[in-house]
Design an enzyme around this catalytic site. Structure first.
Site, mmCIF file in Angstrom:
data_model
loop_
_atom_site.group_PDB
_atom_site.id
_atom_site.type_symbol
_atom_site.label_atom_id
_atom_site.label_comp_id
_atom_site.label_asym_id
_atom_site.label_seq_id
_atom_site.Cartn_x
_atom_site.Cartn_y
_atom_site.Cartn_z
ATOM 1 N N GLN B 235 -6.469 42.300 67.156
ATOM 2 C CA GLN B 235 -5.351 41.782 66.371
ATOM 3 C C GLN B 235 -5.622 41.916 64.880
ATOM 4 O O GLN B 235 -6.724 42.260 64.460
ATOM 5 C CB GLN B 235 -5.125 40.298 66.710
ATOM 6 C CG GLN B 235 -6.364 39.441 66.515
ATOM 7 C CD GLN B 235 -6.302 38.152 67.332
ATOM 8 O OE1 GLN B 235 -5.258 37.790 67.863
ATOM 9 N NE2 GLN B 235 -7.420 37.478 67.448
ATOM 10 N N HIS B 265 -1.928 19.972 67.076
ATOM 11 C CA HIS B 265 -3.133 19.832 67.904
ATOM 12 C C HIS B 265 -3.302 18.435 68.474
ATOM 13 O O HIS B 265 -3.815 18.279 69.583
ATOM 14 C CB HIS B 265 -4.362 20.287 67.112
ATOM 15 C CG HIS B 265 -4.378 21.770 66.903
ATOM 16 N ND1 HIS B 265 -4.039 22.355 65.697
ATOM 17 C CD2 HIS B 265 -4.635 22.788 67.751
ATOM 18 C CE1 HIS B 265 -4.105 23.678 65.820
ATOM 19 N NE2 HIS B 265 -4.461 23.962 67.053
ATOM 20 N N ASP B 343 -11.700 38.036 78.192
ATOM 21 C CA ASP B 343 -10.302 37.956 78.578
ATOM 22 C C ASP B 343 -10.136 36.733 79.489
ATOM 23 O O ASP B 343 -10.807 36.618 80.519
ATOM 24 C CB ASP B 343 -9.912 39.227 79.324
ATOM 25 C CG ASP B 343 -8.438 39.306 79.596
ATOM 26 O OD1 ASP B 343 -7.768 40.101 78.921
ATOM 27 O OD2 ASP B 343 -7.949 38.574 80.479
ATOM 28 N N ALA B 344 -9.241 35.816 79.108
ATOM 29 C CA ALA B 344 -9.136 34.535 79.812
ATOM 30 C C ALA B 344 -8.822 34.711 81.303
ATOM 31 O O ALA B 344 -9.400 34.027 82.153
ATOM 32 C CB ALA B 344 -8.075 33.672 79.152
ATOM 33 N N ASP B 361 -3.904 27.462 75.460
ATOM 34 C CA ASP B 361 -3.246 27.616 74.156
ATOM 35 C C ASP B 361 -3.176 29.095 73.784
ATOM 36 O O ASP B 361 -3.840 29.546 72.855
ATOM 37 C CB ASP B 361 -4.031 26.807 73.108
ATOM 38 C CG ASP B 361 -3.253 26.690 71.797
ATOM 39 O OD1 ASP B 361 -2.063 27.032 71.774
ATOM 40 O OD2 ASP B 361 -3.856 26.252 70.798
#
Lengths: 534, 499
Positions: B235, B265, B343-344, B361
């Site tokens: 990114q 938050h 990578d989640a 999130d």
């Protein structure tokens, strides 16, 4: 700089970007792969060492493609362990073989399986056994593990510089085209819903469970192109679409595919399911190679690879099968109670001694389509073009090839990264022999250049992204359902057992799809099991 | 001398067309709709040239001196046009079109003056027949040269700002050259020389400082001063500051503003975490800024926090920069925190651990890749890692701007057998924002909060958990890997409703 120089230099720079020489020497690394030609071709010379050992087995399975593996899977599931499977190549899988590199697993051939309908009992049982189908395999609409259903977006088509969703051309389709689309799909719906004698569906998978009403069978005698013309369907876009379907599934132009087979492709798929749309398919990064891998888990130790069945003869009490062991350079004589012959049928006359003349003719009558499959490893995906985003299956309108599948599409990865694209090309536009010759005579450089040039159309940056380009040549990839073959007496002859030898291959159906191979494999195993229990 | 003047016609014509192309390209680049932009720019420009030609009749005396001054003015107006437009667009969006067409009009009028003046100067050397033929030939040749060079060489290699400055300089050089050629005939030579020198120096300075100007203009596309930029494999990270407000943008999308991120938050973490009995193991997916972790660390009972964020550059940044460490109160340096850069989806698929509290999130589902992280397949995986009494909270985009998207996430969570408690909070820099608590056991909002908070309190519960009519539940599909329904909802909603 004067004006003349300036204009000259402009012309020169314009040329630099516009008129590059035709052959680009900048090709990625790569190699040419394929089934071991010299192993198979040795059958013609017949110079094998005499058997140095004799062994016994209950069932010998010749060929480890989907039919052979299905037979073995069925025997194993039924608790019948006395069998051996002989595979010519170093790994089983046949057309569903796959490869793997640091980026991804990828297919070398068949890459998906449409959701099977209720008639495809054998395939559904297999999928249930492998955990792909969940719950009752005989249910009208079973559920499938969503990791194996093709992720969205599934397919897109490139035409006039734009990508559109779906395969039916929409960009530039006139009202007349649209009207013909509607008419064609209404026709397909009628065929889909039609049931013939004994309540069988008009077009069913496996084909053996289709109705045999005379008007349906008559469709086998004309070509798919002829059928469209008969129906007064002449939209060039519709013709492209139907021809694409035939080239993709049968490796043959629609002018050389029987209308029965062409319609079967469109009207047989009715895999209604609980959790998805009906045009969904099951797929894996390595294509059907995943099924191959999972299927053989229960009996891998009974698969003998690098093993060429070179002579088969029936005696009074058993079948004699001489198997040449490539790595050991010796032959073993197997005495088998029964043989399931699950290799392509064109091989049968070469090894079956005393083969019935009519059966031999039937085997020799089959026409095989040559295919080329390339796997391109990319360090990153090409820049998105105009229109629909990169999909699982990506097709270029008007291309002689069939497009490419993104092997990394079915990855759970949620960010972009390196990818493997599998590029398919059925050499369907010329006689099989000529195409086969071309397939093997054309060097890797030329194939690679053709592929990259073609892909540069939608992806101008593709050459900068490809790091590896491997090509697999399939000389006899699949049998073609030419007009008159599927419902011929010759083809029918292949489906009946011959003494202790049972044939099992998609060649018996007349066209090459996973479900047909699976059906014949399981059916042969069932015959064998029946004899064994008697 | 006449050849020299004809060559200057060639240059002058090149410059004239170049300004037109720059204005057209710049406006289609900044405003979009290139057909409209180009045709209105070209129309205005040609019309302005007509005005210039008409006005040329009022110049009677001192032809050469006027020609030199017109050249200098064209050089200035045209040369700085791109830079000026960039800066105007970046600072104040309003009068951009006014300035754009004003500049086009001015440059056009000046360019329109040039050719009639040159023709009148050259009249002494040619008959009318040859004059018209020669001048127009070089005029059109100049246009051809630039129209070829602009898309092939200039725009891609020099950029618009430097291209227009370069042509401005060429105008100034033509002026200087004319000054030299006519030095014997000109009155007020000294004043003209000074003007020539000043304009050339300005343009040259602009050309040398163009880089700085470009980045200055780009900086102002973000409203505030850019204090950090980094392009990682995943990114583009941009951070801006205005007074005490630090903002983080990922790929141009605002992630937080330091002035109200505490609202986001606190609302993300506390309604769920306060309701978990004895939370010990916590998982944070996404959220590499450590701000959610900062809130979680307010619970001393938490023993271990696993933070999974794709981008190592992102977590390293929030571990390193003092300004950001002050913001997340050094959360990422806490011994309780272990950072995993992976990578989640794939990480969760491999992991076998259970967690009492899971924060999900992720960036909004703007594309198919991110859309995977909101599917039933992902939530089934999430459910497997959630302890029996544990709670998960999912950031779920805005129920006001993307109502269907929000309720699609809720529907998808429920489709895998999780119980959900949807709620929302107002975060000024984002607008009305939505979250969903998912759990095995029904959730009850906490009656009191132990941590010291600025936004969330027990009294706020009714506001959080009630949905006004314009955000009330709607029927949606379940988001699956094979339909990506959410990405479709999200795309259509943000396209039409974003403020």
């Amino acid at each position: 700089m004067n004006r003349r120089d300036f204009l000259l230099s402009l012309a020169a720079s314009a040329c630099l970007s516009g008129c590059q020489p035709a052959a680009n020497p900048l090709l990625p690394a790569g190699s040419m792969l394929g089934p071991s030609m010299e192993r198979g071709h040795r059958l013609r010379g017949r110079d094998f060492p005499a058997p140095s050992e004799t062994r016994k087995t209950g069932v010998a399975i010749v060929g480890g493609g989907i039919a052979g593996l299905s037979a073995a899977w069925k025997l194993n599931k039924s608790g019948f362990g006395d069998f051996q499977l002989f595979e010519l190549e170093d790994a089983a899988g046949g057309n569903a073989r796959s490869g793997k590199n640091a980026v991804s697993a990828y297919p070398w051939g068949a890459h998906y399986l449409p959701l099977p309908g209720v008639e495809a009992r054998e395939t559904r049982e297999l999928l249930a056994d492998l955990g792909v189908l969940q719950g009752d395999p005989y249910a009208e609409s079973p559920s499938y593990d969503e990791r194996f259903l093709c992720f969205a977006p599934q397919e897109r088509l490139y035409r006039h510089g734009l990508w559109q969703e779906g395969m039916l051309p929409q960009i530039g389709a006139t009202r007349r085209d649209q009207e013909q689309y509607r008419r064609f799909f209404t026709l397909l719906d009628q065929f889909r819903q039609r049931h013939g004698a004994r309540g069988l569906r008009a077009f069913s998978i496996p084909a053996a469970r289709s109705a045999r009403d005379s008007d349906l069978v008559a469709l086998d005698r004309i070509s798919m192109r002829h059928f469209l013309q008969q129906q007064k369907l002449d939209s060039p876009l519709l013709h492209w679409y139907v021809n694409y379907g035939c080239r993709d599934d049968y490796g043959s132009d629609y002018a050389a595919v029987s209308a029965w087979a062409g319609l079967h492709y469109f009207a047989s798929r009715d895999g209604r399911v609980g959790n998805v749309d009906s045009d969904q398919v099951l797929t894996w990064p390595e294509g059907n190679g995943w099924l191959v891998k999972e299927m053989q888990k229960g009996f891998s130790e009974r698969i003998v690879s690098g093993a060429l069945a070179q002579r088969m003869a029936e005696t009074r009490s058993h079948v004699e099968l001489d198997v040449y062991m490539q790595r050991e350079n010796r032959s073993v004589r197997w005495q088998a109670d029964r043989v399931i012959f699950a290799a392509p049928m064109f091989v049968l006359p070469h090894i079956f001694e005393g083969l019935d003349e009519k059966l031999k003719q039937a085997c020799q009558q089959i026409r095989y389509a040559p295919w080329l499959v390339a796997n391109l490893t990319l360090n990153s995906l090409p820049e998105p073009g105009h229109g629909a985003p990169l999909s699982w299956d990506n097709v270029l309108y008007g291309s002689p090839a069939l497009g490419y599948v993104n092997a990394t599409h079915q990855n759970l990865r949620s960010h972009e990264g390196p990818a493997v694209l599998t590029y398919y090309w059925a050499l369907s536009g010329e006689p099989e022999k000529v195409a086969r010759q071309r397939l093997f005579d054309t060097p890797w450089q030329n194939w690679s250049e053709s592929i990259l040039r073609e892909l540069s159309r939608p992806h101008p940056d593709i050459r900068d992204k490809v790091t590896q380009l491997d090509i697999f040549r399939w000389g006899h990839a699949m049998s073609k359902p030419v007009p008159g073959w599927i419902w011929s007496a010759e083809r029918e002859r292949l489906t009946v057992p011959h003494g202790r030898v049972y044939l099992a291959h998609s060649d018996l159906s007349g066209f090459s799809i996973f479900e047909e191979a699976n059906y014949w494999g399981v059916k042969a195993a069932e015959h064998v099991l029946k004899k064994a229990t008697v | 001398m006449s050849i020299a003047l004809l060559f200057s016609v060639f240059v002058v014509a090149s410059c004239g067309l170049a300004y037109e192309l720059v204005a057209g390209a710049l406006s289609s680049y900044l405003l979009g709709d290139s057909v409209t932009q180009f045709s209105t720019i070209i129309g205005t420009y040609l019309f302005a040239m007509g005005i210039g030609s008409y006005l040329s009749r009022f110049i009677v005396k001192g032809l050469v001196a006027r020609f030199i001054q017109v050249e200098l003015l064209v050089g200035l107006a045209g040369g700085f046009s791109a830079a000026l437009l960039f800066v105007i667009f970046a600072w104040v969006a309003g009068p951009f079109k006014l300035v754009l067409y004003g500049l086009v009009l001015l440059t056009g009028i000046l360019v329109g003056l040039e050719i009639p003046l040159v023709m009148r100067i050259l009249k002494q050397h040619y008959g009318l027949k040859d004059l018209v033929s020669q001048v127009l030939t070089f005029d059109y040749l100049g246009a051809l040269a630039v129209s070829l060079a602009f898309p092939l060489l200039l725009a891609p290699h020099l950029g618009l700002i430097r291209t227009s400055l370069l042509f401005g300089l060429m105008n100034a050089l033509v002026a200087a050259w004319a000054l030299w050629l006519f030095r014997t005939q000109l009155a007020g030579l000294k004043a003209l020389s000074v003007q020539c020198f000043l304009v050339s120096a300005l343009l040259l300075g602009g050309l040398l400082g163009a880089d700085r100007l470009t980045s200055l203009a780009e900086e102002n596309l973000y409203a505030d001063e850019i204090i950090y930029t980094e392009t990682t494999p995943y990114q583009r990270i941009v951070m801006t500051r205005w007074k005490d407000d630090i903002r983080l943008f990922l790929n141009g999308n605002l992630q937080f503003s330091s002035r109200d991120e505490y609202r986001y938050h606190e609302a993300l973490v506390h309604p769920a975490l306060q309701a978990v009995r004895h939370p010990r193991r916590v998982l944070v997916l996404g959220g590499g800024d450590g701000l959610a972790v900062r809130e979680i660390l307010k619970y001393p009972g938490v023993e271990r926090i696993t933070l999974v964020d794709l981008d190592p550059n992102m977590t390293a940044l929030f571990k390193r920069l003092p300004m950001l460490r002050a913001l997340n109160q050094d959360a990422l340096h806490s011994p309780k925190v272990s950072i995993v850069n992976d990578d989640a989806f794939q990480w969760l698929d491999r992991s076998h651990d259970f967690y009492d509290f899971i924060v999900v999130d992720f960036p909004d589902p703007t594309n198919y890749m991110l859309g995977k992280l909101y599917t039933n397949t992902f939530y089934r995986l999430l459910e497997k890692h959630l302890s029996q009494h544990g709670l998960a909270v999912i950031q779920a985009t805005s129920p006001l701007y993307a109502r269907k998207s929000y309720w699609c996430i809720d529907q998808t969570l429920r489709s895998v057998g999780l119980k959900t408690a949807p709620y929302h909070a107002l975060v000024p820099s984002f607008g009305e924002w939505g979250y969903i608590i998912a759990s095995h056991q029904p959730y009850t909002p906490p009656e009191r909060y132990g941590a010291s908070l600025r936004f969330v309190s027990a009294g706020l519960n009714p506001v959080l958990f009630q949905f006004p009519l314009d955000m009330a539940p709607v029927e949606t599909e379940i988001n699956r890997l094979n339909n990506q329904a959410l990405v479709h909802y999200y795309e259509s909603e943000w396209k039409h409703q974003a403020p």
